[in-house]
Motif scaffolding. Sequence first.
Motif, PDB file in Angstrom:
ATOM      1  N   ALA A  58       0.941  -1.311   0.039  1.00 43.95           N
ATOM      2  CA  ALA A  58       0.073   0.108   0.048  1.00 43.95           C
ATOM      3  C   ALA A  58       0.951   1.418  -0.106  1.00 43.95           C
ATOM      4  CB  ALA A  58      -0.963   0.100   1.412  1.00 43.95           C
ATOM      5  N   LYS A  59       2.005   1.365   0.810  1.00 47.86           N
ATOM      6  CA  LYS A  59       3.082   2.373   0.713  1.00 47.86           C
ATOM      7  C   LYS A  59       3.709   2.519  -0.568  1.00 47.86           C
ATOM      8  CE  LYS A  59       6.677   4.140   3.533  1.00 47.86           C
ATOM      9  NZ  LYS A  59       7.633   4.146   4.626  1.00 47.86           N
ATOM     10  N   SER A  60       4.068   1.485  -1.274  1.00 45.43           N
ATOM     11  CA  SER A  60       4.791   1.621  -2.663  1.00 45.43           C
ATOM     12  C   SER A  60       4.156   1.977  -3.758  1.00 45.43           C
ATOM     13  CB  SER A  60       5.418   0.185  -2.755  1.00 45.43           C
ATOM     14  OG  SER A  60       4.814  -0.886  -2.680  1.00 45.43           O
ATOM     15  N   VAL A  61       2.711   1.143  -3.744  1.00 48.67           N
ATOM     16  CA  VAL A  61       1.842   1.451  -4.840  1.00 48.67           C
ATOM     17  C   VAL A  61       0.560   1.768  -4.644  1.00 48.67           C
ATOM     18  CG1 VAL A  61       3.225   0.027  -6.749  1.00 48.67           C
ATOM     19  CG2 VAL A  61       1.803  -1.271  -4.936  1.00 48.67           C
ATOM     20  N   PRO A  62       0.233   2.904  -3.976  1.00 41.49           N
ATOM     21  CA  PRO A  62      -1.107   3.563  -3.288  1.00 41.49           C
ATOM     22  C   PRO A  62      -1.974   3.367  -4.469  1.00 41.49           C
ATOM     23  CG  PRO A  62       0.381   5.226  -3.558  1.00 41.49           C
ATOM     24  CD  PRO A  62       1.291   3.937  -3.654  1.00 41.49           C
ATOM     25  N   GLU A  63      -1.660   3.547  -5.613  1.00 39.72           N
ATOM     26  CA  GLU A  63      -2.554   3.817  -6.569  1.00 39.72           C
ATOM     27  C   GLU A  63      -3.450   2.284  -6.807  1.00 39.72           C
ATOM     28  OE1 GLU A  63       1.214   3.149  -8.906  1.00 39.72           O
ATOM     29  OE2 GLU A  63       0.468   4.093  -7.077  1.00 39.72           O
ATOM     30  N   PHE A  64      -2.860   1.325  -6.495  1.00 40.29           N
ATOM     31  CA  PHE A  64      -3.536  -0.072  -6.761  1.00 40.29           C
ATOM     32  C   PHE A  64      -4.114  -0.400  -5.397  1.00 40.29           C
ATOM     33  CE2 PHE A  64       0.225  -0.583  -9.764  1.00 40.29           C
ATOM     34  CZ  PHE A  64      -0.390  -0.401 -10.587  1.00 40.29           C
ATOM     35  N   CYS A  65      -3.931   0.288  -4.149  1.00 39.45           N
ATOM     36  CA  CYS A  65      -4.500  -0.131  -2.885  1.00 39.45           C
ATOM     37  C   CYS A  65      -5.289   0.611  -2.085  1.00 39.45           C
ATOM     38  CB  CYS A  65      -3.128  -0.277  -2.083  1.00 39.45           C
ATOM     39  SG  CYS A  65      -1.720  -1.474  -2.552  1.00 39.45           S
ATOM     40  N   ILE A  66      -5.285   1.874  -2.610  1.00 43.52           N
ATOM     41  CA  ILE A  66      -6.146   2.950  -1.835  1.00 43.52           C
ATOM     42  C   ILE A  66      -7.577   3.093  -2.596  1.00 43.52           C
ATOM     43  CG2 ILE A  66      -6.598   5.290  -0.851  1.00 43.52           C
ATOM     44  CD1 ILE A  66      -3.460   5.139  -0.513  1.00 43.52           C
TER      45      ILE A  66
END
Length: 326
Positions: free
Chosen positions: A286-294
């Motif tokens: 979530a920290k490294s690729v927030p666009e996929f996780c948030i």
Amino acid sequence: MWFTRFILIAAFSLTASLPQAAGLKLFEVPADDNGPALRVIEWSPCVSPPEEINLGPFRLPAVRNCPISGDKLPLIVISHGFGGTFLSHHDTAESLADSGFIVVALNHPDDTASNETKARNLSALVSRPTDIKRLIDFMLGSSSSAAQIDPQRIGFYGFSRGGYTGLVLAGANPDFQELRSVCQHPTGAACDRISQAALPKAPLTHDPRIRAFVIADPLSNVFHTTDSLKAVIAPVQLWSSQRGGDGVSPENLATVARNLPVKPELHVVPNSGHFAFLTICPPELAKSVPEFCIDNAGFDRTVFHKEFNAQVLAFFREKLSGADQP
């Protein structure tokens, strides 16, 4: 409808002979004349209590190399989206394996996350369905699980480009003239047409052995006519995010739903974006690729995936039913 399915699933879960965890195994399908080696992960019914297995940033509740519990089991094949991996939908795979299905997911060589050189290569739109056929051939032939698979009970789950892959396998014939490049647009819609020279030209693979399809937010602008979908007669559970994104348009998906010759079981997920169908992200991802996780404010991916997995399970139970149904 949801309450009824929940009760049915709960009843199945009380059966004493059902597995208690998902067995986990990694292997390769060897390279052949139709493509390179395929990296695959398999989940299967297991009677041992689950352990925690670390694979990259993911913590998986499973048992490595657990003997498969049961015989004549249905097989589900999972196809990830553009730049995804065989772990992109691991919670759905675990849910199915815990309930008596053998589940396999692969890294599509032409556009998995680790393949940067071919990241924009449209040949994946041709190679992806062939990858799935090769994997099914292997599972029914050379795999150590072959004897416990019922070849008459094969299902498929695909997301995004994986959803496109499923429609092709089911008999759809895309119109690549409609392919467009992704551009800046509030909904992530696609804009300019891709050049003729870049369009895929090789023949496509269909696979009638697959009896039921779960398709989530597919790349769908290439299936804009009834003619492109007229051969899709297998049952389809079709999922749409409400807001779309990453080149996937809810309007295009609605067109697919209307044009399928057999009415699909259609679900539109309120307040969701395209990536809501990906598995719940661990903190480091979530920290490294927030666009996929948030997700959008007010949307709970964890809650949604519990309902989604239950409905996927109910669909495959119904459509792949048989005398030895798990």
